[in-house]
Design a protein around this motif. Structure first.
Motif, PDB file in Angstrom:
ATOM      1  N   THR A  82       0.852  -1.188   0.000  1.00 53.67           N
ATOM      2  CA  THR A  82       0.000   0.000   0.000  1.00 53.67           C
ATOM      3  C   THR A  82       0.890   1.242   0.000  1.00 53.67           C
ATOM      4  O   THR A  82       2.039   1.192  -0.421  1.00 53.67           O
ATOM      5  CB  THR A  82      -0.901  -0.002   1.245  1.00 53.67           C
ATOM      6  N   ALA A  83       0.349   2.333   0.493  1.00 56.75           N
ATOM      7  CA  ALA A  83       1.131   3.566   0.593  1.00 56.75           C
ATOM      8  C   ALA A  83       2.168   3.513   1.712  1.00 56.75           C
ATOM      9  O   ALA A  83       3.069   4.354   1.766  1.00 56.75           O
ATOM     10  CB  ALA A  83       0.187   4.743   0.827  1.00 56.75           C
ATOM     11  N   ILE A  84       2.062   2.551   2.613  1.00 51.64           N
ATOM     12  CA  ILE A  84       3.000   2.441   3.726  1.00 51.64           C
ATOM     13  C   ILE A  84       4.326   1.871   3.222  1.00 51.64           C
ATOM     14  O   ILE A  84       4.349   0.791   2.632  1.00 51.64           O
ATOM     15  CB  ILE A  84       2.426   1.536   4.830  1.00 51.64           C
ATOM     16  N   PRO A  85       5.445   2.578   3.396  1.00 54.56           N
ATOM     17  CA  PRO A  85       6.730   2.070   2.900  1.00 54.56           C
ATOM     18  C   PRO A  85       7.071   0.713   3.498  1.00 54.56           C
ATOM     19  O   PRO A  85       6.923   0.486   4.704  1.00 54.56           O
ATOM     20  CB  PRO A  85       7.727   3.141   3.344  1.00 54.56           C
ATOM     21  N   SER A  86       7.521  -0.202   2.630  1.00 55.44           N
ATOM     22  CA  SER A  86       7.866  -1.552   3.073  1.00 55.44           C
ATOM     23  C   SER A  86       8.921  -2.116   2.151  1.00 55.44           C
ATOM     24  O   SER A  86       8.807  -2.022   0.927  1.00 55.44           O
ATOM     25  CB  SER A  86       6.622  -2.453   3.049  1.00 55.44           C
ATOM     26  N   ALA A  87       9.961  -2.737   2.733  1.00 55.31           N
ATOM     27  CA  ALA A  87      10.987  -3.384   1.922  1.00 55.31           C
ATOM     28  C   ALA A  87      10.459  -4.657   1.275  1.00 55.31           C
ATOM     29  O   ALA A  87      10.950  -5.075   0.229  1.00 55.31           O
ATOM     30  CB  ALA A  87      12.206  -3.709   2.781  1.00 55.31           C
ATOM     31  N   GLU A  88       9.437  -5.279   1.887  1.00 60.80           N
ATOM     32  CA  GLU A  88       8.929  -6.555   1.399  1.00 60.80           C
ATOM     33  C   GLU A  88       7.784  -6.398   0.401  1.00 60.80           C
ATOM     34  O   GLU A  88       7.596  -7.237  -0.485  1.00 60.80           O
ATOM     35  CB  GLU A  88       8.424  -7.418   2.566  1.00 60.80           C
TER      36      GLU A  88
ATOM     37  N   GLY B  95       5.863  -3.746  -2.269  1.00 56.77           N
ATOM     38  CA  GLY B  95       5.720  -2.488  -2.969  1.00 56.77           C
ATOM     39  C   GLY B  95       4.265  -2.118  -3.140  1.00 56.77           C
ATOM     40  O   GLY B  95       3.363  -2.954  -3.000  1.00 56.77           O
ATOM     41  N   PRO B  96       3.979  -0.854  -3.457  1.00 53.71           N
ATOM     42  CA  PRO B  96       2.601  -0.447  -3.738  1.00 53.71           C
ATOM     43  C   PRO B  96       2.012  -1.200  -4.930  1.00 53.71           C
ATOM     44  O   PRO B  96       2.715  -1.893  -5.663  1.00 53.71           O
ATOM     45  CB  PRO B  96       2.729   1.048  -4.030  1.00 53.71           C
TER      46      PRO B  96
ATOM     47  N   LEU C 144       0.470   1.064 -11.045  1.00 61.62           N
ATOM     48  CA  LEU C 144       1.931   1.183 -10.948  1.00 61.62           C
ATOM     49  C   LEU C 144       2.278   2.216  -9.883  1.00 61.62           C
ATOM     50  O   LEU C 144       2.610   3.348 -10.145  1.00 61.62           O
ATOM     51  CB  LEU C 144       2.561   1.514 -12.299  1.00 61.62           C
ATOM     52  N   GLY C 145       2.175   1.772  -8.622  1.00 64.14           N
ATOM     53  CA  GLY C 145       2.574   2.625  -7.519  1.00 64.14           C
ATOM     54  C   GLY C 145       4.072   2.869  -7.528  1.00 64.14           C
ATOM     55  O   GLY C 145       4.821   2.313  -8.333  1.00 64.14           O
ATOM     56  N   SER C 146       4.543   3.701  -6.616  1.00 66.88           N
ATOM     57  CA  SER C 146       5.950   4.091  -6.601  1.00 66.88           C
ATOM     58  C   SER C 146       6.860   2.871  -6.464  1.00 66.88           C
ATOM     59  O   SER C 146       6.604   1.961  -5.685  1.00 66.88           O
ATOM     60  CB  SER C 146       6.217   5.071  -5.457  1.00 66.88           C
TER      61      SER C 146
ATOM     62  N   VAL D 279      -4.834   2.120 -15.183  1.00 59.64           N
ATOM     63  CA  VAL D 279      -4.737   2.822 -13.896  1.00 59.64           C
ATOM     64  C   VAL D 279      -6.129   2.899 -13.278  1.00 59.64           C
ATOM     65  O   VAL D 279      -7.052   3.452 -13.881  1.00 59.64           O
ATOM     66  CB  VAL D 279      -4.145   4.233 -14.071  1.00 59.64           C
ATOM     67  N   SER D 280      -6.267   2.389 -12.056  1.00 56.41           N
ATOM     68  CA  SER D 280      -7.593   2.256 -11.457  1.00 56.41           C
ATOM     69  C   SER D 280      -8.123   3.542 -10.830  1.00 56.41           C
ATOM     70  O   SER D 280      -9.333   3.782 -10.845  1.00 56.41           O
ATOM     71  CB  SER D 280      -7.585   1.141 -10.401  1.00 56.41           C
ATOM     72  N   HIS D 281      -7.240   4.368 -10.247  1.00 58.92           N
ATOM     73  CA  HIS D 281      -7.692   5.627  -9.649  1.00 58.92           C
ATOM     74  C   HIS D 281      -6.469   6.490  -9.324  1.00 58.92           C
ATOM     75  O   HIS D 281      -5.331   6.101  -9.565  1.00 58.92           O
ATOM     76  CB  HIS D 281      -8.560   5.388  -8.414  1.00 58.92           C
ATOM     77  N   ARG D 282      -6.704   7.678  -8.778  1.00 64.17           N
ATOM     78  CA  ARG D 282      -5.669   8.697  -8.656  1.00 64.17           C
ATOM     79  C   ARG D 282      -4.717   8.506  -7.475  1.00 64.17           C
ATOM     80  O   ARG D 282      -3.703   9.190  -7.409  1.00 64.17           O
ATOM     81  CB  ARG D 282      -6.316  10.084  -8.517  1.00 64.17           C
ATOM     82  N   HIS D 283      -5.010   7.642  -6.548  1.00 55.76           N
ATOM     83  CA  HIS D 283      -4.157   7.545  -5.362  1.00 55.76           C
ATOM     84  C   HIS D 283      -2.737   7.126  -5.745  1.00 55.76           C
ATOM     85  O   HIS D 283      -2.523   6.269  -6.604  1.00 55.76           O
ATOM     86  CB  HIS D 283      -4.754   6.564  -4.360  1.00 55.76           C
ATOM     87  N   GLN D 284      -1.747   7.732  -5.079  1.00 55.45           N
ATOM     88  CA  GLN D 284      -0.361   7.595  -5.490  1.00 55.45           C
ATOM     89  C   GLN D 284       0.180   6.177  -5.370  1.00 55.45           C
ATOM     90  O   GLN D 284       1.125   5.808  -6.072  1.00 55.45           O
ATOM     91  CB  GLN D 284       0.504   8.573  -4.691  1.00 55.45           C
TER      92      GLN D 284
END
Length: 265
Positions: A13-19, A21-22, A38-40, A61-66
Motif C-alpha cells: 500500500t502507501a506504507i513504505p515496506s521493503a517486502e 511495494g505499492p 503502478l505505484g511508486s 490505472v484504477s484511480h488517482r491515489h499515489q
C-alpha cells in the motif's frame, strides 16, 4: 515462458515496506504485456522480476491515489529517454474518467513530453472500454468497471487468449464490498482482490477478508489472490485471513499475495 501468466509486482500500500511495494499487477498474454496500476517503485520491482517496462503494450490505472499511479510519469520518462531504447510502437493508457485531463495538467507542469513522449500514446477512459489488442495469435480485452472507493475508481476485467488457451482475470483495484465488484468478478478464472484491513477495522472504500470471501462466492470465481495489505490485515496472520475468506468461499484456491508471486493461467 508461460503463454498466459499473472505476476504480482506490488502487494502493498502507501506504507513504505521493503517486502511489499505499492499496487502493481502484470499480465503476459503471448506477445502482449499489460500492467494494471503502478505505484511508486514499480519499475524497479519489475526489473528485479525480469519484467521489462519497455515491452509494455498497455497500462491500466484504477484511480488517482499515489500507491496506484505514482510510477506513470517515470514510465513515460524512461520510455522516452533510456539510451539504446527508441520506442516506436504505441502505448495504450486505460483508466478512470479524468485520466486524460490529469495528463494534460501534468504536461502543463513537466512539459509536453507527458502527452507527446516520442511514440504514439493513446488514452482510453473507462467509458471508452472495452479496449481490444492483438498481436499474432495473442488477443487481450480490458474492460473498466466502476467500484466503490474514490468517485473515479474502477476495477479491470481482463480477458486473454493465446495458443488455444483462454482466461479471464478480475482486478478490483481499491473497493469496498459492492455489487460493482461482484459484477467485475463474475465467473472469472482469477480474482485479484484488495484485502486491506481486518474485519474489526473495516473502513469505507476497502475490503476485509470476509468481504473478499463474500464477493468471490457471489461471483463464483475459480481462484482468489488477496493483496494490498495494511498492517491490521497482515497482523491477523495468513491462516486467519484464509479462514475468514473461507467462511463464504469454501472450495477454490486462495493465495496470499506476495511480491513476485507468479500464476500460470
Amino acid at each position: 515462458m508461460e503463454v498466459l501468466k499473472y505476476t504480482l509486482v506490488g502487494s502493498g500500500t502507501a506504507i513504505p515496506s521493503a517486502e511489499r511495494g505499492p499496487a502493481a499487477h502484470h499480465f503476459t498474454c503471448g506477445g502482449l504485456s499489460l500492467l494494471c496500476d503502478l505505484g511508486s517503485g514499480t519499475l524497479r520491482r519489475m526489473d528485479g522480476l525480469g519484467l521489462s517496462c519497455y515491452d509494455l503494450d498497455a497500462v491500466a490505472v484504477s484511480h488517482r491515489h499515489q500507491d496506484h499511479v505514482a510510477d506513470l510519469l517515470p514510465l513515460l520518462f524512461a520510455l522516452r529517454n533510456t539510451p539504446g531504447h527508441r520506442r516506436v510502437r504505441p502505448l495504450t493508457l486505460i483508466g478512470y474518467s479524468g485520466l486524460e485531463a490529469d495528463l494534460a495538467r501534468l504536461a502543463g507542469i513537466y512539459g509536453d513530453w507527458v502527452r507527446e513522449p516520442g511514440f504514439p500514446l493513446e488514452v482510453r477512459e473507462a467509458d471508452a472500454t472495452p479496449v481490444e489488442m492483438n498481436r499474432g495469435d495473442s488477443w487481450l480485452e480490458i474492460v473498466a468497471k466502476p467500484v466503490v472507493h474514490t468517485h473515479e475508481a474502477v476495477g479491470f476485467r481482463v480477458s486473454m487468449a493465446d495458443g488455444g488457451r483462454e482466461s479471464v482475470v478480475a482486478y478490483t483495484g481499491d473497493t469496498e464490498e459492492c455489487d460493482g465488484a461482484i459484477d467485475l468478478a463474475r465467473d472469472a478464472d482469477l480474482l485479484v482482490a484488495e484485502c486491506s484491513v481486518a474485519d474489526e477495522d473495516r473502513v469505507a472504500g476497502h475490503l476485509t477478508p470476509r468481504g473478499v470471501g463474500r464477493i468471490a462466492a457471489a461471483a463464483a470465481v475459480r481462484r482468489v489472490v488477496v493483496t494490498h495489505f495494511y498492517p491490521s490485515a497482515l497482523e491477523l496472520g495468513w491462516s486467519e485471513v484464509e479462514r475468514r475468506i473461507r467462511e463464504s468461499y469454501a472450495r477454490e484456491p486462495v493465495d496470499l499475495g506476495v511480491d513476485g508471486l507468479e500464476i500460470e493461467l
